[in-house]
Write a protein that holds these residues in place. Structure first.
Motif, PDB file in Angstrom:
ATOM      1  N   THR A   1      47.781  41.422  43.242  1.00  0.00           N
ATOM      2  CA  THR A   1      46.196  41.822  43.267  1.00  0.00           C
ATOM      3  C   THR A   1      46.029  43.355  43.591  1.00  0.00           C
ATOM      4  O   THR A   1      45.710  44.308  42.643  1.00  0.00           O
ATOM      5  N   GLY A   2      47.360  44.002  44.107  1.00  0.00           N
ATOM      6  CA  GLY A   2      47.478  45.438  44.587  1.00  0.00           C
ATOM      7  C   GLY A   2      48.492  45.802  43.078  1.00  0.00           C
ATOM      8  O   GLY A   2      47.431  47.241  42.678  1.00  0.00           O
ATOM      9  N   PRO A   3      49.151  45.917  41.982  1.00  0.00           N
ATOM     10  CA  PRO A   3      49.259  46.723  41.290  1.00  0.00           C
ATOM     11  C   PRO A   3      47.756  46.751  40.030  1.00  0.00           C
ATOM     12  O   PRO A   3      48.267  47.913  39.730  1.00  0.00           O
ATOM     13  N   LEU A   4      47.946  45.772  39.534  1.00  0.00           N
ATOM     14  CA  LEU A   4      46.514  45.699  38.551  1.00  0.00           C
ATOM     15  C   LEU A   4      45.238  46.404  39.385  1.00  0.00           C
ATOM     16  O   LEU A   4      44.399  46.847  38.501  1.00  0.00           O
ATOM     17  N   LEU A   5      45.050  46.232  40.580  1.00  0.00           N
ATOM     18  CA  LEU A   5      43.946  46.846  41.435  1.00  0.00           C
ATOM     19  C   LEU A   5      44.224  48.509  40.951  1.00  0.00           C
ATOM     20  O   LEU A   5      43.651  48.819  40.740  1.00  0.00           O
ATOM     21  N   LEU A   6      45.446  48.753  41.591  1.00  0.00           N
ATOM     22  CA  LEU A   6      45.731  50.348  41.602  1.00  0.00           C
ATOM     23  C   LEU A   6      45.552  51.255  39.787  1.00  0.00           C
ATOM     24  O   LEU A   6      44.966  51.833  39.785  1.00  0.00           O
TER      25      LEU A   6
ATOM     26  N   TYR B   1      51.788  44.315  33.464  1.00  0.00           N
ATOM     27  CA  TYR B   1      50.024  45.153  34.750  1.00  0.00           C
ATOM     28  C   TYR B   1      49.486  45.724  33.711  1.00  0.00           C
ATOM     29  O   TYR B   1      48.024  45.820  33.840  1.00  0.00           O
ATOM     30  N   GLY B   2      50.224  46.921  32.802  1.00  0.00           N
ATOM     31  CA  GLY B   2      48.904  48.052  32.652  1.00  0.00           C
ATOM     32  C   GLY B   2      48.165  47.629  31.444  1.00  0.00           C
ATOM     33  O   GLY B   2      46.713  47.886  31.147  1.00  0.00           O
TER      34      GLY B   2
ATOM     35  N   ILE C   1      41.280  44.977  31.057  1.00  0.00           N
ATOM     36  CA  ILE C   1      40.489  42.762  31.849  1.00  0.00           C
ATOM     37  C   ILE C   1      40.122  43.684  32.463  1.00  0.00           C
ATOM     38  O   ILE C   1      38.974  44.042  32.795  1.00  0.00           O
ATOM     39  N   VAL C   2      41.062  43.794  33.201  1.00  0.00           N
ATOM     40  CA  VAL C   2      40.816  43.724  34.891  1.00  0.00           C
ATOM     41  C   VAL C   2      39.133  44.884  34.898  1.00  0.00           C
ATOM     42  O   VAL C   2      38.293  44.820  36.167  1.00  0.00           O
ATOM     43  N   ALA C   3      39.442  46.007  34.548  1.00  0.00           N
ATOM     44  CA  ALA C   3      39.096  47.860  34.874  1.00  0.00           C
ATOM     45  C   ALA C   3      37.630  47.138  33.931  1.00  0.00           C
ATOM     46  O   ALA C   3      36.360  47.579  34.355  1.00  0.00           O
ATOM     47  N   TYR C   4      37.326  46.784  32.735  1.00  0.00           N
ATOM     48  CA  TYR C   4      36.356  46.081  32.127  1.00  0.00           C
ATOM     49  C   TYR C   4      35.758  44.824  32.748  1.00  0.00           C
ATOM     50  O   TYR C   4      34.512  45.021  33.010  1.00  0.00           O
ATOM     51  N   LEU C   5      36.271  44.326  33.208  1.00  0.00           N
ATOM     52  CA  LEU C   5      35.254  43.194  33.467  1.00  0.00           C
ATOM     53  C   LEU C   5      34.734  42.963  34.875  1.00  0.00           C
ATOM     54  O   LEU C   5      33.956  42.693  35.493  1.00  0.00           O
ATOM     55  N   GLY C   6      35.426  44.430  35.620  1.00  0.00           N
ATOM     56  CA  GLY C   6      34.810  45.090  37.527  1.00  0.00           C
ATOM     57  C   GLY C   6      33.366  45.448  36.802  1.00  0.00           C
ATOM     58  O   GLY C   6      32.899  46.534  37.672  1.00  0.00           O
ATOM     59  N   GLY C   7      33.312  45.671  35.205  1.00  0.00           N
ATOM     60  CA  GLY C   7      31.828  46.763  34.697  1.00  0.00           C
ATOM     61  C   GLY C   7      32.598  48.613  35.143  1.00  0.00           C
ATOM     62  O   GLY C   7      31.576  49.252  35.128  1.00  0.00           O
ATOM     63  N   LEU C   8      33.701  48.558  35.405  1.00  0.00           N
ATOM     64  CA  LEU C   8      33.919  50.390  35.364  1.00  0.00           C
ATOM     65  C   LEU C   8      33.583  50.955  36.312  1.00  0.00           C
ATOM     66  O   LEU C   8      33.497  51.320  37.181  1.00  0.00           O
TER      67      LEU C   8
ATOM     68  N   LEU D   1      37.210  43.207  42.865  1.00  0.00           N
ATOM     69  CA  LEU D   1      36.754  41.274  42.526  1.00  0.00           C
ATOM     70  C   LEU D   1      37.375  41.043  41.468  1.00  0.00           C
ATOM     71  O   LEU D   1      38.405  39.488  41.823  1.00  0.00           O
ATOM     72  N   SER D   2      37.344  42.035  40.206  1.00  0.00           N
ATOM     73  CA  SER D   2      38.762  41.471  38.921  1.00  0.00           C
ATOM     74  C   SER D   2      39.756  41.399  39.381  1.00  0.00           C
ATOM     75  O   SER D   2      40.116  40.772  38.586  1.00  0.00           O
ATOM     76  N   ALA D   3      40.192  41.992  39.839  1.00  0.00           N
ATOM     77  CA  ALA D   3      41.535  41.941  40.195  1.00  0.00           C
ATOM     78  C   ALA D   3      42.085  41.146  40.697  1.00  0.00           C
ATOM     79  O   ALA D   3      43.264  40.591  40.986  1.00  0.00           O
TER      80      ALA D   3
END
Length: 366
Positions: A74-79, A287-288, A293-300, A307-309
């Motif tokens: 979760t750490g790198p994806l979230l960051l 990860y990059g 996907i994480v950014a858009y799934l989280g609605g930016l 949560l998406s991360a």
């Protein structure tokens, strides 16, 4: 042909106000849609979809050992996702975070590779800082080409990611190759003081998770409570209005790309100074790209991205489980991740637009 006999055509009409409830429902609906799409795929492949979805979506949360690995990823994806979302909301599309992640890992590894006997608690913080600067430096190339030469930042950042991968190969097959590494393309193992401290004893979760959480808080304050964040959002939503208001487009591009590169480089540095403990070719784990996907799934939105991360990290761990327990190929795991983004884009389209049926003669009328 009479008006009644003309065919009706579907037309997307932009909603004046998007419902907050519908916005919140869009991500789980996207997950459900992606699950159904991949259910059909697994059936066509002759795999047991129940066993696969149990391994992918449930097993990561059924034991502390698995969940701790979810937290680690979760750490790198979230960051990375939090930083990319800042640029995406300003309509600056940094698609090359994978390359910036690699450069951060390379820059951070320079200290233990060049000074393998060095000791002291200054080493791992210095590695994180230098890695973040390396990622920002790589992103600055994209910013320069975009601002000075009007080059498309999507293409430039993506191409630079490929260059970064080749630079990594050169170092690990050449000057940075461990002479005692049995001819594997990897650097020397890092000394103890070059490793990020463990956050939760008995697991591999390290302090970088706290860094990612702190960065998320900073992203929320910047985008929701600062005038600079407001300018970025206005520049993305209404660039002409932003220009009339005196907002500098070039400055927004530089800021968006440098923040993205800084965060991606920091994540890369934390990866080599954390779970890996050396520079390897396997540092490039996607990860990059997954962070997009994480950014858009989280609605930016900074909160949604948290949560998406967590969800995407669970899919990483669950995908590994499914490859072992259900003989699922790695490509199928990546297809699930990609279909999740596709499903979200479809869902969010119906959040922003409604479907109307109009006569063919009037179908082009907004």
């Amino acid at each position: 042909m009479s008006a009644l006999s003309r065919p009706f055509l579907p037309v997307l009409v932009r909603r004046e106000h998007a419902s907050l409830t519908v916005k919140l429902v869009a991500p789980p609906m996207a997950l459900a849609l992606a699950t159904l799409l991949n259910l059909g795929l697994y059936l066509l492949m002759g795999r047991d979809p129940v066993a696969i979805f149990h391994a992918m979506l449930l097993e990561p949360f059924l034991s502390w050992a698995s969940f701790s690995e979810v937290l680690l990823k979760t750490g790198p994806l979230l960051l990375i996702a939090q930083a990319l979302a800042i640029g995406f909301r300003a309509k600056v599309f940094n698609i090359g975070a994978e390359g910036q992640f690699i450069l951060g890992a390379i820059f951070a590894s320079a200290i233990p590779v060049w000074f393998p006997q060095a000791t002291g608690q200054w080493i791992w913080p210095s590695m994180l800082f230098i890695g973040a600067l390396g990622g920002a430096l790589w992103a600055s190339l994209t910013a320069f080409w975009r601002v000075k030469l009007n080059a498309n930042e999507i293409l430039v950042s993506l191409m630079l990611a490929l260059v970064a991968a080749q630079l990594l190969n050169y170092l690990l097959l050449g000057p940075w190759k461990d002479p005692n590494g049995f001819n594997f393309p990897q650097s020397v193992m890092f000394q103890y003081d070059a490793m990020v401290p463990i956050l939760i004893p008995g697991t591999r979760v390290n302090v970088s998770l706290l860094v990612a959480c702190a960065f998320s808080l900073g992203a929320w304050v910047f985008m929701q409570r600062s005038f600079a964040g407001y300018k970025l959002q206005v520049g993305g939503l209404a660039p002409r209005a932003a220009g009339y208001a005196g907002f500098n487009e070039g400055r927004a591009i530089w800021l968006s790309l440098l923040v993205g590169g800084f965060a991606a480089g920091l994540a890369g540095a934390a990866e080599v100074a954390g779970p890996l403990g050396q520079l390897q070719r396997s540092i490039s784990t996607g990860y990059g790209y997954a962070a997009i996907i994480v950014a858009y799934l989280g609605g930016l939105h900074p909160v949604g991205i948290v949560l998406s991360a967590l969800l995407m990290a669970a899919l990483y761990i669950g995908g590994d489980n499914a490859m072992v327990s259900a003989n699922l190929p790695v490509a199928a795991v990546r297809v699930f991740q990609g279909s999740l983004l596709l499903a979200y884009l479809v869902a969010i389209a119906f959040v922003r637009y409604r479907l109307e049926w109009r006569h063919a003669a009037h179908a082009s009328t907004p």
